[in-house]
Design a protein around this motif. Structure first.
Motif, mmCIF file in Angstrom:
data_model
loop_
_atom_site.group_PDB
_atom_site.id
_atom_site.type_symbol
_atom_site.label_atom_id
_atom_site.label_comp_id
_atom_site.label_asym_id
_atom_site.label_seq_id
_atom_site.Cartn_x
_atom_site.Cartn_y
_atom_site.Cartn_z
ATOM 1 N N PHE A 91 0.827 -1.203 0.000
ATOM 2 C CA PHE A 91 0.000 0.000 0.000
ATOM 3 C C PHE A 91 0.864 1.257 0.000
ATOM 4 N N LEU A 92 1.966 1.232 0.744
ATOM 5 C CA LEU A 92 2.871 2.378 0.762
ATOM 6 C C LEU A 92 3.493 2.606 -0.610
ATOM 7 N N VAL A 93 3.804 1.527 -1.299
ATOM 8 C CA VAL A 93 4.314 1.655 -2.672
ATOM 9 C C VAL A 93 3.255 2.300 -3.564
ATOM 10 N N TYR A 94 2.014 1.910 -3.348
ATOM 11 C CA TYR A 94 0.911 2.398 -4.184
ATOM 12 C C TYR A 94 0.714 3.905 -4.053
ATOM 13 N N ILE A 95 0.904 4.446 -2.846
ATOM 14 C CA ILE A 95 0.673 5.885 -2.625
ATOM 15 C C ILE A 95 1.980 6.670 -2.570
ATOM 16 N N ASN A 96 3.087 6.043 -2.930
ATOM 17 C CA ASN A 96 4.400 6.674 -2.757
ATOM 18 C C ASN A 96 4.560 7.961 -3.550
ATOM 19 N N ASP A 97 3.871 8.088 -4.680
ATOM 20 C CA ASP A 97 4.037 9.280 -5.522
ATOM 21 C C ASP A 97 3.095 10.411 -5.138
ATOM 22 N N LEU A 98 2.218 10.190 -4.164
ATOM 23 C CA LEU A 98 1.270 11.239 -3.771
ATOM 24 C C LEU A 98 1.965 12.512 -3.282
ATOM 25 N N PRO A 99 3.005 12.442 -2.434
ATOM 26 C CA PRO A 99 3.637 13.689 -1.965
ATOM 27 C C PRO A 99 4.224 14.550 -3.077
ATOM 28 N N SER A 100 4.624 13.932 -4.192
ATOM 29 C CA SER A 100 5.244 14.707 -5.274
ATOM 30 C C SER A 100 4.267 15.665 -5.933
ATOM 31 N N LEU A 101 2.978 15.493 -5.687
ATOM 32 C CA LEU A 101 1.977 16.366 -6.304
ATOM 33 C C LEU A 101 1.886 17.718 -5.604
ATOM 34 N N CYS A 102 2.379 17.779 -4.374
ATOM 35 C CA CYS A 102 2.214 18.995 -3.565
ATOM 36 C C CYS A 102 3.349 19.977 -3.864
ATOM 37 N N LYS A 103 3.000 21.113 -4.421
ATOM 38 C CA LYS A 103 3.989 22.119 -4.810
ATOM 39 C C LYS A 103 4.207 23.165 -3.724
ATOM 40 N N ASP A 113 -3.686 7.386 6.272
ATOM 41 C CA ASP A 113 -3.967 8.725 6.795
ATOM 42 C C ASP A 113 -2.981 9.715 6.184
ATOM 43 N N ALA A 114 -3.506 10.750 5.571
ATOM 44 C CA ALA A 114 -2.655 11.765 4.941
ATOM 45 C C ALA A 114 -3.136 13.146 5.351
ATOM 46 N N LYS A 115 -2.174 14.019 5.621
ATOM 47 C CA LYS A 115 -2.516 15.412 5.908
ATOM 48 C C LYS A 115 -1.566 16.310 5.136
ATOM 49 N N PHE A 116 -2.048 17.498 4.814
ATOM 50 C CA PHE A 116 -1.299 18.442 3.997
ATOM 51 C C PHE A 116 -1.226 19.771 4.743
ATOM 52 N N ILE A 117 -0.011 20.228 4.985
ATOM 53 C CA ILE A 117 0.232 21.409 5.807
ATOM 54 C C ILE A 117 0.672 22.562 4.909
ATOM 55 N N ALA A 118 -0.006 23.669 5.033
ATOM 56 C CA ALA A 118 0.347 24.870 4.270
ATOM 57 C C ALA A 118 0.643 25.998 5.250
ATOM 58 N N ILE A 119 1.820 26.586 5.114
ATOM 59 C CA ILE A 119 2.244 27.659 6.019
ATOM 60 C C ILE A 119 2.289 28.965 5.255
ATOM 61 N N ASN A 120 1.479 29.916 5.716
ATOM 62 C CA ASN A 120 1.455 31.256 5.122
ATOM 63 C C ASN A 120 1.203 31.219 3.616
ATOM 64 N N GLN A 121 0.368 30.285 3.181
ATOM 65 C CA GLN A 121 0.077 30.145 1.764
ATOM 66 C C GLN A 121 -1.221 30.856 1.403
ATOM 67 N N GLN A 122 -1.253 31.396 0.191
ATOM 68 C CA GLN A 122 -2.494 31.950 -0.300
ATOM 69 C C GLN A 122 -3.486 30.819 -0.566
ATOM 70 N N LYS A 123 -4.748 31.128 -0.468
ATOM 71 C CA LYS A 123 -5.791 30.119 -0.644
ATOM 72 C C LYS A 123 -5.652 29.428 -1.991
ATOM 73 N N ASP A 129 -3.035 22.500 -4.909
ATOM 74 C CA ASP A 129 -2.504 21.234 -4.388
ATOM 75 C C ASP A 129 -3.629 20.236 -4.118
ATOM 76 N N LEU A 130 -4.705 20.725 -3.511
ATOM 77 C CA LEU A 130 -5.826 19.835 -3.193
ATOM 78 C C LEU A 130 -6.496 19.314 -4.461
ATOM 79 N N SER A 131 -6.544 20.130 -5.485
ATOM 80 C CA SER A 131 -7.121 19.671 -6.757
ATOM 81 C C SER A 131 -6.269 18.578 -7.376
ATOM 82 N N ARG A 132 -4.953 18.715 -7.273
ATOM 83 C CA ARG A 132 -4.064 17.660 -7.795
ATOM 84 C C ARG A 132 -4.233 16.365 -6.994
ATOM 85 N N VAL A 133 -4.386 16.492 -5.687
ATOM 86 C CA VAL A 133 -4.600 15.309 -4.844
ATOM 87 C C VAL A 133 -5.903 14.620 -5.215
#
Length: 385
Positions: A91-103, A113-123, A129-133
């Motif tokens: 399963f980890l192999v299957y989702i391994n490329d997911l982080p590369s989508l986040c710019k 379980d996945a979470k995405f952290i944005a610091i001082n980012q515009q909406k 990033d969420l659309s790519r996910v």
């Protein structure tokens, strides 16, 4: 730990932080075999090993039993069989490329379980990033349960984010791997929940084990109640009121163990040779930091702390000193690395924090010395070093 330190450092710098928690519907059951085998091949797994994994995944059948009655047999065309180490790895192999989508956001994954952290980012940047996910999830046949996804915002701005037009609900508290996170970075909810759960276990033991000996009761307390109270303790911080709640549970348990009405908590602790939880939590912090410095974990703790040899002009007597610049926000002083490095700097020379052999024994000796000399249940300033 990295997640929490990232938030504390961002808040210290007066930055806004948005965290998106995702929830996948039946993630392990929806893994596409064809895509998984293709990814394994791209990782360099070929021939006999790939064929072996393919045979492990395919040609499986399943049925359901309800009250002794069986459904018809159907073929399992997707998913990884649960209950083995290989299944989690696949399963980890299957989702391994997911982080590369986040710019612009920082992705953190733990199984499904996945979470995405944005610091001082515009909406707009975070929304991209969420659309790519979302597109990745649709392509990999891992449907997002948008109703269970959540948005934890560590600022006052009313930012609305979406998955394919469905608004992600904004929450004030989020359960994250068993720990209740609040958007004000206070731990009242988590500790209240832990104390209530521990009391539930205690009352169950009290009802079902009325005639056990004190040593047996003590073993039950240490194995079933104490782990509930201190779960994830290096992540959260207990203030005075929270510490009272935790100590109250331990006090009830000790009175039950020794069948006594003695309300003197210090005497009960001395009789049982158990530290008050305030000192026990400090012990857990120190032992974890020691393991980090010795390379037990993959990340480098010097990212968050700076180590230096003590100067002769310093009043402290410890062998190891850590730089921990003054925090602007008192809230951020409760972070693990700040509070623990301050604690290390207060240890006496004979503890030898830099020497791992026998460290726990030396720390316990020092904590018991502090307890015997200073601890007073009424005076909160004596509860910790």
């Amino acid at each position: 730990m990295i997640y929490l330190e990232t938030i504390y450092n961002a808040l210290e710098s007066r930055h806004c932080v948005d965290v998106i928690y995702t929830d996948y519907e039946k993630a392990f059951d929806n893994v596409d075999h064809g895509l998984l085998l293709m990814k394994l091949s791209n990782f360099g797994i070929h021939r006999k090993i790939l064929k072996l994994i393919e045979s492990y995944l395919t040609n499986r059948q399943q049925r359901v039993r309800v009250n002794g009655h069986f459904s018809g047999i159907t073929k399992a065309t997707s998913g990884v069989p649960q209950g083995s180490i290989l299944s989690s790895l696949l399963f980890l192999v299957y989702i391994n490329d997911l982080p590369s989508l986040c710019k612009t956001s920082l992705p953190l994954l733990c199984a499904d379980d996945a979470k995405f952290i944005a610091i001082n980012q515009q909406k707009l940047n975070l929304q991209l990033d969420l659309s790519r996910v979302k597109r990745w999830s649709d392509k990999h046949q891992l449907p997002l349960n948008v109703g269970k996804c959540s948005h934890l915002a560590f600022h006052a701005n009313d930012v609305k984010l979406y998955f394919s037009g469905d608004e992600i609900r904004q929450v004030q508290t989020q359960k994250d791997l068993g720990i209740h996170m609040s958007n004000d970075m206070k731990w009242n909810q988590h500790i209240k929940t832990a104390a209530k759960k521990a009391l539930g276990v205690f009352f169950m033991l009290k009802r079902s084990s009325p005639s056990l000996t004190p040593p047996t009761k003590m073993k039950l307390y240490k194995s079933m109640v104490l782990p509930v109270l201190i779960y994830g303790s290096t992540c959260w911080f207990a203030n005075v009121e929270n510490t009272k709640n935790l100590e109250g549970v331990q006090k009830k348990c000790l009175k039950w163990i020794y069948c006594t009405s003695n309300s003197n908590y210090k005497e009960l602790l001395q009789q049982s040779q158990i530290l008050p939880l305030s000192l026990y939590l400090q012990l857990q912090d120190l032992l974890l930091l020691s393991k980090m410095l010795r390379g037990y974990f993959e990340f480098d703790p010097t990212t968050f702390i700076h180590r230096r040899e003590p100067s002769r002009t310093l009043r402290t007597s410890g062998d190891i000193q850590f730089e921990h610049g003054k925090r602007k926000l008192q809230l951020c002083e409760q972070s693990f690395f700040y509070r623990t490095t301050v604690l290390v700097n207060r240890l006496p020379k004979e503890v030898q924090f830099d020497e791992p052999v026998g460290l726990k024994k030396r720390l316990l000796k020092h904590l018991w010395y502090h307890f015997d000399k200073n601890y007073n249940e009424i005076v909160s300033s004596t509860w910790k070093i």
